[in-house]
Design a protein around this motif. Structure first.
Motif, PDB file in Angstrom:
ATOM      1  N   LEU A   1     137.930  53.078  23.378  1.00  0.00           N
ATOM      2  CA  LEU A   1     138.951  52.149  23.866  1.00  0.00           C
ATOM      3  C   LEU A   1     139.213  51.048  22.849  1.00  0.00           C
ATOM      4  CD1 LEU A   1     140.740  51.898  26.356  1.00  0.00           C
ATOM      5  CD2 LEU A   1     139.174  50.166  27.227  1.00  0.00           C
ATOM      6  N   CYS A   2     138.178  50.611  22.136  1.00  0.00           N
ATOM      7  CA  CYS A   2     138.376  49.606  21.079  1.00  0.00           C
ATOM      8  C   CYS A   2     139.280  50.153  19.984  1.00  0.00           C
ATOM      9  CB  CYS A   2     137.035  49.193  20.490  1.00  0.00           C
ATOM     10  SG  CYS A   2     136.216  47.868  21.389  1.00  0.00           S
TER      11      CYS A   2
ATOM     12  N   GLN B   1     142.439  46.805  16.984  1.00  0.00           N
ATOM     13  CA  GLN B   1     141.998  45.420  16.817  1.00  0.00           C
ATOM     14  C   GLN B   1     140.940  45.001  17.826  1.00  0.00           C
ATOM     15  OE1 GLN B   1     142.960  43.463  14.183  1.00  0.00           O
ATOM     16  NE2 GLN B   1     143.824  45.431  13.569  1.00  0.00           N
ATOM     17  N   GLY B   2     140.502  45.906  18.685  1.00  0.00           N
ATOM     18  CA  GLY B   2     139.462  45.564  19.640  1.00  0.00           C
ATOM     19  C   GLY B   2     138.138  45.282  18.949  1.00  0.00           C
ATOM     20  N   SER B   3     137.313  44.440  19.565  1.00  0.00           N
ATOM     21  CA  SER B   3     136.003  44.076  19.000  1.00  0.00           C
ATOM     22  C   SER B   3     134.915  44.811  19.764  1.00  0.00           C
ATOM     23  CB  SER B   3     135.789  42.563  19.113  1.00  0.00           C
ATOM     24  OG  SER B   3     136.772  41.851  18.391  1.00  0.00           O
TER      25      SER B   3
ATOM     26  N   VAL C   1     137.655  42.996  24.085  1.00  0.00           N
ATOM     27  CA  VAL C   1     136.296  42.715  23.630  1.00  0.00           C
ATOM     28  C   VAL C   1     135.361  43.635  24.411  1.00  0.00           C
ATOM     29  CG1 VAL C   1     134.443  41.037  23.422  1.00  0.00           C
ATOM     30  CG2 VAL C   1     136.818  40.322  23.069  1.00  0.00           C
ATOM     31  N   ALA C   2     134.582  44.448  23.705  1.00  0.00           N
ATOM     32  CA  ALA C   2     133.659  45.388  24.347  1.00  0.00           C
ATOM     33  C   ALA C   2     132.232  45.093  23.898  1.00  0.00           C
ATOM     34  CB  ALA C   2     134.040  46.824  23.990  1.00  0.00           C
TER      35      ALA C   2
ATOM     36  N   PRO D   1     141.246  41.549  27.848  1.00  0.00           N
ATOM     37  CA  PRO D   1     140.384  42.419  28.659  1.00  0.00           C
ATOM     38  C   PRO D   1     138.955  42.384  28.150  1.00  0.00           C
ATOM     39  CG  PRO D   1     141.702  43.744  27.178  1.00  0.00           C
ATOM     40  CD  PRO D   1     142.125  42.327  26.953  1.00  0.00           C
ATOM     41  N   LEU D   2     137.996  42.478  29.081  1.00  0.00           N
ATOM     42  CA  LEU D   2     136.574  42.447  28.746  1.00  0.00           C
ATOM     43  C   LEU D   2     135.935  43.720  29.290  1.00  0.00           C
ATOM     44  CD1 LEU D   2     134.262  40.777  27.527  1.00  0.00           C
ATOM     45  CD2 LEU D   2     134.003  39.652  29.744  1.00  0.00           C
TER      46      LEU D   2
END
Length: 239
Positions: free
Chosen positions: A58-59, A66-68, A93-94, A127-128
């Motif tokens: 998903l990141c 650009q997800g972390s 952010v994951a 989203p987290l």
């Protein structure tokens, strides 16, 4: 020459949502695809249930990658950069393996949860996504962080059946251009670990081993590989 062939092998395919074998986790996959800024999702399940695969996938898909993605081994600086940076968070952010976080990383995650809640509903909402091996109530974390894990959606991940594992292994082999016969897959599922992470690593090792020896992947080759990786007997074992 053999060493050069091994070094020239392509890297294992990156985790993708389309490459995830759903099994009994259709609800979790659907929740991931619908995760919007301002929402949080905590996935929990045993090792091998696909937690890391889903978070990394998903990141990679989020906002053009650009997800972390952070886990317990990520530098503390990466955590504090998220919570103390001058630029507001906007992408996913994951945080993986929450159950393994030390006190400093737990404190950073606590701050991140507060930032997430403050931003929810506004232009800077993000989203987290989190994952661990137990339900929120059973997590070995500080109390104020444990309760925050249950603030929004919580979904349990189920282990794959042997049929699902076989499908996953065949799919990974196909991505690599390997022929992994059903007799090899059945032998692996009968005699080897059922953890998908270890099964994926075994396919990677088989890829390298078969190419280095210019041989097709068969049960004898598989046994030879496993025997070569077994620890040598100690002197006491030989006595």
């Amino acid at each position: 020459m053999t060493q050069q062939l091994i070094l020239d092998l392509p890297a294992a395919p990156a985790p993708t949502l389309s490459g995830y074998v759903v099994g009994g986790n259709a609800a979790a996959l659907d929740a991931l695809k619908q995760l919007q800024p301002g929402r949080a999702l905590y996935l929990w399940g045993p090792s091998g249930s696909g937690r890391s695969h889903l978070l990394q996938a998903l990141c990679a898909q989020s906002s053009a990658g650009q997800g972390s993605y952070l886990n317990a081994a990520s530098p503390l600086h990466d955590y504090t950069e998220l919570t103390q940076g001058d630029t507001p968070l906007s992408a996913l952010v994951a945080i993986d393996d929450v159950h393994l976080l030390d006190e400093s990383r737990q404190a950073a995650l606590f701050t991140l949860y507060n930032l997430w809640r403050e931003a929810a509903g506004g232009a800077s909402a993000f989203p987290l996504l989190l994952a661990g091996d137990q339900s929120p109530l059973g997590m070995p974390l500080r109390e104020d962080l444990r309760t925050r894990l249950g603030w929004d959606l919580v979904i349990r991940l189920e282990q794959l059946s042997d049929e699902d594992r076989a499908t996953a292994m065949a799919g990974q082999a196909h991505q690599r251009g390997l022929r992994l016969g059903p007799e090899v897959i059945n032998w692996i599922l009968t005699h080897y670990s059922r953890d998908m992470g270890q099964l994926s690593a075994l396919i990677d090792a088989l890829d390298r081993y078969s190419l280095a020896r210019h041989r097709a992947i068969t049960i004898p080759l598989l046994k030879e590989l496993l025997a070569s990786q077994a620890p040598a007997p100690s002197h006491s074992d030989l006595a």
